[in-house]
Design an enzyme around this catalytic site. Structure first.
Site, PDB file in Angstrom:
ATOM      1  N   GLU A 193      41.995   9.941  21.900  1.00  0.00           N
ATOM      2  CA  GLU A 193      41.843  11.212  21.195  1.00  0.00           C
ATOM      3  C   GLU A 193      40.470  11.815  21.450  1.00  0.00           C
ATOM      4  OE1 GLU A 193      43.699   8.551  19.783  1.00  0.00           O
ATOM      5  OE2 GLU A 193      45.247   9.826  20.653  1.00  0.00           O
ATOM      6  N   ASN A 281      48.779   6.981  25.199  1.00  0.00           N
ATOM      7  CA  ASN A 281      49.141   8.377  25.405  1.00  0.00           C
ATOM      8  C   ASN A 281      48.175   9.088  26.342  1.00  0.00           C
ATOM      9  OD1 ASN A 281      47.479   7.975  22.824  1.00  0.00           O
ATOM     10  ND2 ASN A 281      47.098  10.118  23.288  1.00  0.00           N
ATOM     11  N   ASP A 323      52.785  11.939  21.242  1.00  0.00           N
ATOM     12  CA  ASP A 323      51.850  10.834  21.005  1.00  0.00           C
ATOM     13  C   ASP A 323      52.584   9.508  20.805  1.00  0.00           C
ATOM     14  OD1 ASP A 323      49.485   9.376  20.632  1.00  0.00           O
ATOM     15  OD2 ASP A 323      49.548   9.678  18.466  1.00  0.00           O
TER      16      ASP A 323
END
Lengths: 605, 132
Positions: A193, A281, A323
């Protein structure tokens, strides 16, 4: 960084070959004795199964608390302690304190309290968890949040070596447990992220020196992929991946901030000299910004332990739009798959599919939903290996700034990192699962080094009732799964997500913890609940067992946290008709609060 | 969502519907129907989203790992709010945003958006431009 004194280095170099062979054999021997819990999964296969059978389905209801221990840290506690002989090694969430605890005297022999820059705390997605320690060659290996990989002398707690595994300033931090395979310490990285490009790395167990690093995305040479030798499942067979298999699936330089982090549990097959793990991801969560399959994010990997060279890859979720971070553990077992004896690899992905592959070559054998609620894909095309996606749940098709509603599972997956167990006794897998769906709204984000790079807003809610036997509003199930056929054998609903690692034993018992804080024992045959005990806080740790002075003990960390524990209590929109009892997670507050402790059980007299 | 929301329709809306602004002399934010907001407040929302504040404070600012901003914005002064963002509270998990240009350029907008949420004037976390 102080590696070693000159004399020690010389001695080390002279002895390196025999020491290494010995270390490998030593750990293997420790793992083969069920009195120990010498690795996070108890073994290299990630089975989380114990031969101990003093505690059985018949007497488990007589379990009582034997002793408890507070780690002094009130945050999410994942992983489990290790037990080697009369010593237990206990770890905590950030700041990652380690305790060596003597089981004979009930004394703390040493404590290691690392000094870490608090600036890494905000970079740790979804709570400041740490998934535990590894043991090898007389050392306790700690993977600190600030990416320092540290080897401690198991006897004294003194630092033997320390090596930096990543750059926290760029968002790279660690939550994973390190693993000792052979003469190497294997570790990964978090930060998908933050646009961190994921990798897996091997360090020399004796010295901490980096041996190899293989990236998840990018040029072949940096992934350690050989275009002619590395294979993947395609068109109904195993075939070489070809040149630039990753680069071809990204637009321009986007792979450089492309994610594919590696914070799960790894497994190792000595006979194949191969290790297995999943990559996460692609970054960002806004698919419109990264057209292409984004290889090799969301992928199951087999690498040679000595060189890191990639044997095979299989991408589960090409071009992720939800995700469905593919990092969950790979469980190795030798089972019958569709009637045929197979060296299998079984994996329960965040995307809701339970996969079984031939671990010798990566051939896809089984891919079935392990939660009937899964709706983003109707199934997996067994020839291409690709999911058959459903247009209305495609967040890419619906586009940025559009809220795609009712996608099942939610981003935290039908199962997250909480590891499943395999019982050779029954031949079944015991899987802690989530039963949660989401609305997902991607939006455009700019990449700035060291800053969040998320790009989607999510809200989550219990999955709608999908069968008559289900209760409305439940958010988890503990299931038994046949990896050879891809079928749910039985399913036990839980009010909240089951976010605790499972344990099975030769006593015919499966154990798991719940977010309310219960440690539960069920019969492996039918899932019937045999016993439960309410621990001080919600459980997101993994159940483990050991034997000391002839007595079997079963233990687990409690300490609510992680994405499920805290994250889910909020983020819920107003209850929507047809979506069950929204607000269920908020109810968690009725049952538990923060904690950080270990509770250990044994049979009463 | 259309990003090119112009100032003039926003101002018209303001004149037509002066709602949601609690007692302040100068309008900190304008809101219509609980979720249609002026351009600056909308920019505050976009900053909130870009910086992924929801991962700790909740998609509705109600608090998760981080505190409820619905509550906090009732207590913090504007200056305290800014200081908290610039310096962070790293030990509690609040990042130091001082080096993030997108956040620093939008401190006032972010404050307007969150204050509107805290005041209860902005009733939906996901706001839209007023001119739509």
């Amino acid at each position: 960084m102080k590696l070693c004194k000159l004399t020690a280095c010389l001695v080390g170099a002279a002895l390196i070959a025999p020491v290494v062979a010995f270390a490998d054999a030593d750990l293997e021997k420790l793992m083969s004795n069920p009195a120990n819990w010498a690795a996070q999964a108890g073994d290299n296969y990630n089975q989380r199964y114990s031969q101990l059978k003093q505690v059985t389905a018949a007497n488990v209801n007589k379990l009582q608390v034997a002793w408890t221990f507070s780690t002094g840290v009130l945050r999410g506690h994942e992983g489990s302690p290790l037990v080697i002989g009369n010593m237990m090694y206990i770890h905590s969430a950030f700041p990652n304190n380690v305790f060596a605890y003597n089981l004979d005297t009930n004394e703390i022999v040493w404590k290691y309290a690392p000094r870490q820059d608090a600036a890494v705390i905000p970079q740790m997605c979804c709570d400041t968890v740490n998934r535990g320690l590894a043991y090898g060659d007389g050392k306790i290996i700690l993977q600190q949040a600030d990416t320092n990989l540290v080897a401690l002398d198991a006897k004294t707690g003194k630092v033997v070596w320390s090596v930096k595994n990543g750059d926290p300033k760029l968002g790279a931090v660690n939550t994973n447990a390190p693993h000792v395979f052979k003469d190497k310490v294997i570790t990964g990285i978090s930060g998908g992220e933050w646009g961190v490009r994921g990798y897996i790395g091997a360090y020399d167990l004796a010295s901490g020196k980096p041996v190899w690093r293989g990236y998840s995305v990018g040029p072949d040479s940096e992934m350690l992929i050989d275009p002619a030798k590395t294979t993947t499942w395609t068109d109904g067979k195993v075939a070489p991946v070809g040149a630039d298999s990753s680069l071809k699936t990204w637009k321009g330089d986007q792979w450089k901030t492309g994610g594919g982090t590696t914070w799960g549990w790894y497994s190792y097959d000595k006979a194949l000299n191969a290790m297995f793990y999943g990559s996460g991801n692609p970054s960002t969560w806004n698919p419109a910004q990264r057209p292409g399959d984004n290889k090799w994010s969301m992928t199951i990997w087999s690498r040679d332990v000595d060189t890191g060279k990639v044997n095979w890859v299989y991408q589960m979720t090409p071009y992720d739009e939800w995700d469905f971070d593919g990092i969950n553990e790979m469980i190795l077992s030798d089972i019958k798959v569709k009637g045929k004896d197979t060296k299998a690899l079984t994996h329960f992905d965040r995307n809701g599919f339970g996969y079984t592959l031939d671990r010798t070559n990566g051939a896809l054998l089984v891919a079935e939903k392990f939660d009937p609620a899964v709706n983003w894909a109707t199934g997996v095309d067994m020839k291409s290996g690709r999911p058959m996606t459903v247009a209305k749940y495609s967040t890419a098709r619906n586009g940025a700034d559009v809220d795609t509603k009712g996608v099942c599972p939610a981003a935290l997956g039908s199962k997250d990192e909480q590891p499943a167990s395999f019982s050779p006794q029954t031949g079944l897998f015991y899987v802690p699962t989530n039963h949660v769906c989401m609305n997902y709204e991607p939006f455009k984000v700019e990449y700035t080094a060291g800053q969040p790079y998320v790009g989607a807003t999510l809200s989550m809610f219990p999955a709608p009732k999908s069968s008559a036997s289900q209760q409305e509003g439940t958010m988890g199930n503990f299931i038994a799964w046949d990896g050879g056929t891809g079928k749910i054998v039985w399913s036990k609903p839980e009010k909240f997500s089951v976010w605790s690692g499972a344990l099975t034993t030769a006593g015919g018992v499966a154990f798991y913890g719940t977010l309310e804080g219960y440690l539960k024992a069920v019969n492996v045959k039918d899932g019937k609940e045999l016993w439960k005990f309410k621990t001080p806080s919600g459980i997101i740790g993994n159940v483990f067992t050991y034997e000391h002075k002839g007595k079997q003990f079963v233990g687990v960390y409690s300490g609510i946290g992680g994405w499920a524990g805290i994250g889910m209590a909020a983020g819920l929109e107003k209850p929507t008709d047809g979506l069950g009892a929204v607000g269920g997670y908020a109810e968690l507050k009725k049952y538990t609060d923060l904690g950080g402790s270990l509770t250990v059980f044994a049979l009463g007299n | 969502m259309n990003r090119r929301n112009t100032v003039i329709p926003g101002l018209l809306c303001l004149m037509l519907l002066s709602v949601g602004v609690a007692k302040a002399d100068e309008a900190l934010y304008q809101v219509k129907d609980g979720y249609k907001v002026d351009a600056n407040t909308l920019q505050g929302f976009r900053t909130w989203r870009q910086a992924a504040c929801d991962r700790c404070h909740g998609a509705n600012q109600e608090g998760m790992v981080g505190p409820s901003l619905i509550d906090s914005l009732k207590i913090l002064t504007k200056q305290q709010f800014k200081t908290t963002l610039i310096e962070g509270r790293p030990d509690k998990g609040m990042p130091i945003w001082g080096e993030n240009k997108a956040v620093m350029d939008n401190l006032d907008n972010l404050y307007a958006y969150l204050k509107g949420r805290s005041d209860g004037a902005i009733t939906k976390a996901h706001v839209q431009p007023m001119d739509q």
